[in-house]
Design a protein around this motif. Structure first.
Motif, PDB file in Angstrom:
ATOM      1  N   ALA A  41     116.352  13.962  -7.242  1.00 15.29           N
ATOM      2  CA  ALA A  41     117.074  14.985  -8.039  1.00 15.29           C
ATOM      3  C   ALA A  41     118.228  14.219  -8.965  1.00 15.29           C
ATOM      4  N   VAL A  42     118.401  12.961  -8.607  1.00 13.56           N
ATOM      5  CA  VAL A  42     119.346  12.091  -9.155  1.00 13.56           C
ATOM      6  C   VAL A  42     118.637  11.292 -10.581  1.00 13.56           C
ATOM      7  N   SER A  43     117.520  11.286 -10.055  1.00 11.76           N
ATOM      8  CA  SER A  43     116.610  10.384 -11.346  1.00 11.76           C
ATOM      9  C   SER A  43     116.464  11.174 -12.527  1.00 11.76           C
ATOM     10  N   GLY A  44     116.041  12.435 -12.330  1.00 15.67           N
ATOM     11  CA  GLY A  44     115.944  13.556 -13.420  1.00 15.67           C
ATOM     12  C   GLY A  44     117.116  13.600 -14.445  1.00 15.67           C
ATOM     13  N   PRO A  45     118.223  13.646 -14.117  1.00 15.72           N
ATOM     14  CA  PRO A  45     119.338  13.606 -14.963  1.00 15.72           C
ATOM     15  C   PRO A  45     119.770  12.463 -15.503  1.00 15.72           C
ATOM     16  N   LEU A  46     119.446  11.372 -14.996  1.00 13.69           N
ATOM     17  CA  LEU A  46     119.483   9.864 -15.471  1.00 13.69           C
ATOM     18  C   LEU A  46     118.567   9.631 -16.649  1.00 13.69           C
ATOM     19  N   ALA A  47     117.130  10.079 -16.286  1.00 12.38           N
ATOM     20  CA  ALA A  47     116.273   9.785 -17.293  1.00 12.38           C
ATOM     21  C   ALA A  47     116.401  11.056 -18.432  1.00 12.38           C
ATOM     22  N   ALA A  48     117.069  12.144 -18.064  1.00 12.51           N
ATOM     23  CA  ALA A  48     117.329  13.030 -19.349  1.00 12.51           C
ATOM     24  C   ALA A  48     118.388  12.497 -20.302  1.00 12.51           C
ATOM     25  N   ALA A  49     119.301  11.923 -19.715  1.00 12.23           N
ATOM     26  CA  ALA A  49     120.538  11.136 -20.275  1.00 12.23           C
ATOM     27  C   ALA A  49     120.085  10.276 -21.267  1.00 12.23           C
ATOM     28  N   THR A  50     119.035   9.666 -20.670  1.00  7.35           N
ATOM     29  CA  THR A  50     118.526   8.208 -21.402  1.00  7.35           C
ATOM     30  C   THR A  50     117.646   8.768 -22.679  1.00  7.35           C
ATOM     31  N   ALA A  51     116.990   9.523 -22.310  1.00  9.15           N
ATOM     32  CA  ALA A  51     115.989  10.245 -23.473  1.00  9.15           C
ATOM     33  C   ALA A  51     116.732  10.653 -24.530  1.00  9.15           C
ATOM     34  N   SER A  52     117.778  11.787 -24.201  1.00 11.87           N
ATOM     35  CA  SER A  52     118.707  12.535 -25.113  1.00 11.87           C
ATOM     36  C   SER A  52     119.413  11.380 -25.873  1.00 11.87           C
ATOM     37  N   ILE A  53     120.117  10.405 -25.574  1.00 11.21           N
ATOM     38  CA  ILE A  53     120.628   9.347 -26.357  1.00 11.21           C
ATOM     39  C   ILE A  53     119.708   8.878 -27.563  1.00 11.21           C
ATOM     40  N   LEU A  54     118.279   8.504 -26.984  1.00 13.64           N
ATOM     41  CA  LEU A  54     117.552   7.847 -27.586  1.00 13.64           C
ATOM     42  C   LEU A  54     117.117   8.837 -28.905  1.00 13.64           C
TER      43      LEU A  54
END
Length: 314
Positions: free
Chosen positions: A226-239
């Protein structure tokens, strides 16, 4: 003894497909209802010139709520629900592609990268026409417009409601651009969502794996997933946000060139213009991704074939 920190990925062949699709549609609908207002806000922020209407995500939320009420935050939602079809096509393509790539590589990163990109290609081919219509509906404001088209009111002065607005927008798109108008921004969408999806899945598994070693052995896998999902989403969103801004402008403003749209944006607003709507995107992605990850992982666990249930540690 097997280390419980090792995250066991449930693959396509492990699933009861009937349960998977029934639970999947219900879960997707709940998620869309919860995050749609922020999708609408992000779209308006990306289309507006500078800060002519809204000064940020919270300001947009308050102003839309005051002007149009709660329903204003759900303009175009009924049309957008048709993306449930593309959502199911996405997860099916993702899981089948992982299974196919596994014959050539056992690397989870490679499987996630290829499957994520392929799934997005299939989904966007279905989603873009729906997005084009729903985005134009999102741009409707009382007495004025933000996009190319304006929904016409009824002779009595009342607004056209529900699918009446949708029909009006569809007619205007057909009149202005023909059938090609429904795929305006298709290339920009592919350039946005294929990288976004291809990046999200490897980062999601990477963050989950790293957190699994940081957390105690007794910690349920679903917590760090559940923590990994938002971290991955934030990374992908920035890129991928720069391409997302360009995609939105191409679709809503009727522009025909990605390069010219990029140049105009840089001239008018500079490099920071490429980050417009990023906070709204991350805000909407954080709760939605938590729900998606928890829901999707739980969905796969609930959809496990009966003979495999006792063989998994969660």
């Amino acid at each position: 003894m097997e280390d419980k920190r090792n995250i066991q990925i449930i693959e396509w062949e492990h699933l009861d497909k009937k349960k998977f699709y029934v639970f999947g549609v219900a879960m997707t609908m709940v998620i869309r209802v919860s995050v749609y207002p922020f999708t609408l806000i992000r779209t308006r922020l990306q289309v507006q010139k500078g800060k002519s209407l809204y000064h940020g995500t919270f300001d947009a939320f308050i102003k839309i709520l005051r002007a149009d009420g709660v329903t204003g935050l759900y303009r175009g939602f009924l049309v957008n629900t048709f993306t449930l079809i593309s959502g199911q096509c996405y997860v099916t393509t993702y899981e089948l592609t992982r299974k196919f790539v596994a014959d050539y590589s056992q690397s989870n990163t490679v499987k996630s990268l290829v499957a994520g990109g392929s799934a997005s290609l299939v989904a966007q081919s279905i989603t873009v026409p729906i997005d084009v219509v729903s985005q134009h509906l999102m741009m409707q404001r009382k007495g004025e417009r933000m996009g190319r088209f304006q929904v016409r009111g009824s002779p009595e002065g009342r607004g056209v409601v529900a699918f009446g607005q949708t029909k009006d927008i569809i007619r205007q798109i057909l009149r202005a651009d023909g059938l090609r108008g429904f795929y305006r921004g298709y290339v920009a969408s592919l350039l946005t969502y294929i990288p976004n999806s291809a990046v999200w899945w490897p980062f999601y598994h990477f963050y989950a794996e790293q957190l699994s070693y940081l957390c105690p052995k007794e910690c349920p896998h679903i917590v760090f997933q559940a923590v990994s999902g938002p971290l991955a989403a934030a990374t992908a969103s920035i890129l991928t946000n720069p391409m997302d801004v360009i995609r939105t402008r191409v679709q809503v403003e009727g522009k025909s060139s990605i390069i010219l749209t990029f140049r105009q944006l840089m001239t008018e607003e500079g490099p920071w213009g490429l980050m417009k709507g990023l906070s709204a995107r991350i805000i909407s992605a954080t709760p939605s991704t938590i729900v998606i990850v928890v829901g999707y992982e739980s969905l796969k666990k609930l959809s496990l074939r009966p003979e495999l249930v006792d063989s998994r540690h969660w």
